[in-house]
Scaffold this motif. Sequence first.
Motif, mmCIF file in Angstrom:
data_model
loop_
_atom_site.group_PDB
_atom_site.id
_atom_site.type_symbol
_atom_site.label_atom_id
_atom_site.label_comp_id
_atom_site.label_asym_id
_atom_site.label_seq_id
_atom_site.Cartn_x
_atom_site.Cartn_y
_atom_site.Cartn_z
ATOM 1 N N ASP A 119 -4.859 -5.793 -2.107
ATOM 2 C CA ASP A 119 -4.569 -6.448 -3.233
ATOM 3 C C ASP A 119 -4.441 -5.722 -4.419
ATOM 4 O O ASP A 119 -3.585 -5.387 -5.190
ATOM 5 C CB ASP A 119 -5.401 -7.652 -3.336
ATOM 6 C CG ASP A 119 -5.095 -8.649 -2.708
ATOM 7 O OD1 ASP A 119 -3.951 -8.903 -1.943
ATOM 8 O OD2 ASP A 119 -6.009 -9.633 -2.613
ATOM 9 N N LEU A 120 -5.301 -4.605 -4.347
ATOM 10 C CA LEU A 120 -5.536 -3.637 -5.652
ATOM 11 C C LEU A 120 -4.075 -2.748 -5.560
ATOM 12 O O LEU A 120 -3.543 -2.569 -6.556
ATOM 13 C CB LEU A 120 -6.938 -2.750 -5.329
ATOM 14 C CG LEU A 120 -7.965 -3.519 -5.836
ATOM 15 C CD1 LEU A 120 -9.323 -2.671 -5.610
ATOM 16 C CD2 LEU A 120 -7.876 -3.805 -7.468
ATOM 17 N N LEU A 166 -1.371 -3.263 -4.263
ATOM 18 C CA LEU A 166 -0.108 -4.219 -4.718
ATOM 19 C C LEU A 166 -0.003 -4.257 -6.223
ATOM 20 O O LEU A 166 0.758 -4.360 -6.847
ATOM 21 C CB LEU A 166 -0.026 -5.357 -3.799
ATOM 22 C CG LEU A 166 0.138 -5.237 -2.322
ATOM 23 C CD1 LEU A 166 0.171 -6.468 -1.732
ATOM 24 C CD2 LEU A 166 1.651 -4.747 -2.009
ATOM 25 N N GLN A 167 -1.311 -4.557 -6.704
ATOM 26 C CA GLN A 167 -1.180 -4.857 -8.059
ATOM 27 C C GLN A 167 -0.940 -3.500 -8.935
ATOM 28 O O GLN A 167 -0.281 -3.741 -10.012
ATOM 29 C CB GLN A 167 -2.683 -5.327 -8.659
ATOM 30 C CG GLN A 167 -3.051 -6.822 -8.064
ATOM 31 C CD GLN A 167 -4.626 -7.018 -8.046
ATOM 32 O OE1 GLN A 167 -5.243 -6.228 -8.898
ATOM 33 N NE2 GLN A 167 -4.920 -8.223 -7.564
ATOM 34 N N ALA A 168 -1.377 -2.607 -8.714
ATOM 35 C CA ALA A 168 -1.226 -1.296 -9.146
ATOM 36 C C ALA A 168 0.328 -0.773 -9.066
ATOM 37 O O ALA A 168 0.899 -0.189 -9.851
ATOM 38 C CB ALA A 168 -1.891 -0.170 -8.323
ATOM 39 N N HIS A 205 2.608 -3.028 -9.340
ATOM 40 C CA HIS A 205 3.174 -4.177 -10.049
ATOM 41 C C HIS A 205 3.682 -5.352 -9.262
ATOM 42 O O HIS A 205 4.900 -5.898 -9.633
ATOM 43 C CB HIS A 205 4.086 -3.629 -11.297
ATOM 44 C CG HIS A 205 3.586 -2.748 -12.050
ATOM 45 N ND1 HIS A 205 2.545 -2.860 -12.925
ATOM 46 C CD2 HIS A 205 3.766 -1.252 -11.887
ATOM 47 C CE1 HIS A 205 2.133 -1.910 -13.557
ATOM 48 N NE2 HIS A 205 2.991 -0.818 -13.094
ATOM 49 N N ALA A 206 3.091 -5.651 -8.056
ATOM 50 C CA ALA A 206 3.557 -6.671 -7.098
ATOM 51 C C ALA A 206 2.532 -7.860 -7.140
ATOM 52 O O ALA A 206 1.287 -7.406 -6.671
ATOM 53 C CB ALA A 206 4.014 -6.074 -5.739
ATOM 54 N N SER A 207 2.889 -8.828 -7.596
ATOM 55 C CA SER A 207 2.001 -10.091 -7.338
ATOM 56 C C SER A 207 1.725 -10.488 -5.868
ATOM 57 O O SER A 207 2.912 -10.876 -5.366
ATOM 58 C CB SER A 207 2.171 -11.188 -8.521
ATOM 59 O OG SER A 207 1.650 -12.341 -7.978
ATOM 60 N N THR A 208 0.657 -10.654 -5.386
ATOM 61 C CA THR A 208 0.805 -11.002 -3.882
ATOM 62 C C THR A 208 0.805 -12.256 -3.802
ATOM 63 O O THR A 208 1.317 -12.715 -2.599
ATOM 64 C CB THR A 208 -0.575 -10.764 -3.321
ATOM 65 O OG1 THR A 208 -1.803 -11.429 -4.334
ATOM 66 C CG2 THR A 208 -1.008 -9.324 -3.298
ATOM 67 N N ASP A 228 5.445 -12.532 -5.305
ATOM 68 C CA ASP A 228 6.405 -11.514 -4.757
ATOM 69 C C ASP A 228 6.233 -11.324 -3.535
ATOM 70 O O ASP A 228 6.898 -11.019 -2.883
ATOM 71 C CB ASP A 228 6.211 -10.297 -5.743
ATOM 72 C CG ASP A 228 6.612 -10.422 -7.259
ATOM 73 O OD1 ASP A 228 7.531 -11.299 -7.606
ATOM 74 O OD2 ASP A 228 6.117 -9.712 -7.964
#
Length: 248
Positions: A70-71, A73-75, A77-80, A83
């Motif tokens: 999750d971290l 993907l967030q880094a 800029h992709a929302s789990t 997106d």
Amino acid sequence: MSLMSQKLQAVHTSIQAAAAAVSRGPDSVALLAVSKTFGADMVLEAIAAGQRAFGENYLQEAIAKMAAVDLALQAAHASTVADILLEWHFIGPIQSNKTRPIAEHFAWVHTVEREKIAQRLSEQRPLQMPPLNICLQVNISGEASKSGMAPADVLDAARAIIELPRLRLRGLMAIPEPTQDQQKQHAAFHQTRELLLQLQAALPAHAAQLDTLSMGMSADMTVAIEEGATIVRVGSAIFGQRERIIGS
């Protein structure tokens, strides 16, 4: 194309060929990538190659891996949620003291073998989350060393568990006794499918939701698909050979 993409493509090709051989559609079998013992970096490679469903056996490892993914993907800029919709499946043995984090973190549990475990999962599933999809694990080969309920006990367990409010009973999971004899493989998987058909007939009001046969791994998924598998659990063909870890 990355090596991970090539491996996933090869597995999908095998799945589609096995399905086509028995006149099943190419989308009738879902691939669960078994990522246990592999790090978040490998999961991220698989995500980049298009894989979305992952199976984990060891709870502590899995929760840490989910957070790391999750971290990352967030880094990026992709929302789990919006997106990249990931689906985490718990496929390991379940101890009573671990039901709460399983209920809180997973979308599926394949290894329910006792009513008590199902009751705890139902009670501990957060209200804001959708019902937890579960499969009953069946010891289809009757191995003394293997988890799972006896086939004769499945119907009574299903009758009780299907009424639990925060769960959605989807079907059966089986890991037959390992063998190179395809006749024996077919027999075990066929027996599991027949058991699911018996459940559907005995529970007609719930037959539509009883749509899942989680069976077949890297070595025997072709036979499992020919016998009706709807989810195949594949690890080594995607991630390579693994070293067993200690603890969970």
